[in-house]
Design an enzyme around this catalytic site. Sequence first.
Site, PDB file in Angstrom:
ATOM      1  CB  ILE B  22      -0.957  -0.013   1.226  1.00  0.00           C
ATOM      2  CG1 ILE B  22      -1.928  -1.193   1.112  1.00  0.00           C
ATOM      3  CG2 ILE B  22      -1.737   1.302   1.323  1.00  0.00           C
ATOM      4  CD1 ILE B  22      -2.850  -1.366   2.315  1.00  0.00           C
ATOM      5  CB  SER B 122      -6.639  -6.054   9.784  1.00  0.00           C
ATOM      6  OG  SER B 122      -7.154  -7.252   9.251  1.00  0.00           O
ATOM      7  CE1 TYR B 147      -1.296  -8.692   9.898  1.00  0.00           C
ATOM      8  CE2 TYR B 147      -3.652  -8.410   9.584  1.00  0.00           C
ATOM      9  CZ  TYR B 147      -2.352  -8.118   9.226  1.00  0.00           C
ATOM     10  OH  TYR B 147      -2.128  -7.250   8.194  1.00  0.00           O
ATOM     11  CG  ASP B 275      -8.956 -18.910   6.227  1.00  0.00           C
ATOM     12  OD1 ASP B 275      -8.377 -17.811   6.349  1.00  0.00           O
ATOM     13  OD2 ASP B 275      -8.478 -19.877   5.603  1.00  0.00           O
TER      14      ASP B 275
END
Lengths: 320, 320
Positions: B22, B122, B147, B275
């Site tokens: 980014i 995030s 995270y 996930d």
Amino acid sequence: MTVKSSALLQTRCAVFGAGGFIGANLCLALQERVGRLVGFGRRAPPDALQNVEWVQGDFADPDAYDAALAGANAVIHLVGASTPASANTDMIADVMNNVVATLHFLDACRRHGVQRVIFVSSGGTIYGVPDVIPTPETYTPEPITAYGVSKLAIERYLSLYRHLHGLEYRALRVANPYGPFQSAAKGQGVVAAFMDKALAGQPIEVWGDGSVVRDYVYVADVVEAIIAAMSHDGPSRVFNIGGGRGHSLNELIGAISEAVGRPIQRTEKAARIIDAPRSVLDISRAQAELGWTPRTELSDGLARALAWRLGELAKVTAPV
Amino acid sequence: MTVKSSALLQTRCAVFGAGGFIGANLCLALQERVGRLVGFGRRAPPDALQNVEWVQGDFADPDAYDAALAGANAVIHLVGASTPASANTDMIADVMNNVVATLHFLDACRRHGVQRVIFVSSGGTIYGVPDVIPTPETYTPEPITAYGVSKLAIERYLSLYRHLHGLEYRALRVANPYGPFQSAAKGQGVVAAFMDKALAGQPIEVWGDGSVVRDYVYVADVVEAIIAAMSHDGPSRVFNIGGGRGHSLNELIGAISEAVGRPIQRTEKAARIIDAPRSVLDISRAQAELGWTPRTELSDGLARALAWRLGELAKVTAPV
């Protein structure tokens, strides 16, 4: 003896932060009720815990508590290396001594096959300045102190350890506990601080006009909540633990004055930026799922806290 | 030139993590639009950023970025020292390199009189496994990866720094960004990984049956959101930044296959525990308050990402 007590008797329990305010009360309650009890503390055990198996060491050093974890199937994590005021002054130290130290601790718990961790979190700071009072566990926490941020982070890591590694946990968001073993010197809350001042005939310092509302919960009630969480089996893992209603600082001072039996002088200081105007926990989840409820009225709790403090003072001033 | 652009021209801007995915896109967009731009990166600047004033160093070392902060009034914090997978493997390193390093960084920002910090958080991991899709910012974040926990903790500390020290901030919860400068080697997302495999004619590994839904947002749209956040003045400080809709992995693979112009082989692996089955952000707050919206359709974004990758490949294989 109830079924619950029999189950507890099979528990091999390790209490971390055992020499502290909640820890000492918890150890006294647990020592007759669990199969094995080990206390871990930074200093030698207080006199009242002389019969408790003890491991002394620094929570920041994982090697120090290996012996305390060995064989334990339930651990209670009460270690708090900072106060709401000190955490804001040094956030990095707060993260290191609380969050990072707890991650090391959870790794050690996994290695030792611990089944459940009970973590005492902060009901008074985790929600920030909530616009829902009393505040339920479902309210999105937005702490305005580093103390609350690191407690919240620890709760998240507990959830993660359960998710990733199957380590079960319960987090108790305890409001403002008070009672025996609470230390004024360690900044553990206004009740101890105010009571000591009142007993010494000194004025107390009040931040703001005394209208700030807090949720005071007697420590023996907190202890019962912890014990209920040790064997709780249900969908929730995070519980508010409070006194069931709020009291303004002015009300608290009045109640302490009544317990002590004399008027209390006060000096007013500017309100602190870290204080939410109102903090009262919604405890209905704990009442429904843990079968727990706070049983001690403020006046009764203050009377018992006072009796303990007078006993401590008598020890100090007694001729040898 | 619009009023907004004039305001931007007075901005002295420092981008941290400027050499990353980014960061590189952001620097290219900012260099013509702000009064001064400094990039800070762990390595020397990529070729495309040779004209950007550059400070090289380790984000974990506050002395390293002092020169980059000097004179900056707006900083963009893009440094991420871990990935969702690596953070779970070593949570302590993740806390140290992200949370603790950011606290040092915020202290330095205060010292240097920085007015605003834009933090890229995030959107894909912070909510955990939400039961509201698309997920708004008001949803209580319960990340299931370390995270996400550390990104959330950083958001809280930003809020705290504003509360305590008046350091303004915006946090952008960016979904799954893709586009030029995305590295497959650094584990920066499936688009780069899948595209490289497709170009090499190799099969791609798919976790689960490919039904997992993610929110892909083209990096140029993310850059515009960051720029909008630099001058945003309004009640909200946390914004979801996504593509506006979800795509299954299967859809994504189909779209990449179409862009590349050849079928893609796949091997199926077991679904990963980290996930969430479905992650799509509600971006209506950013649309309303930032006046921003994602403008790049997935097929267009993939075509541009592909063109960039082919250009990079051509450089590597070109005769010297």
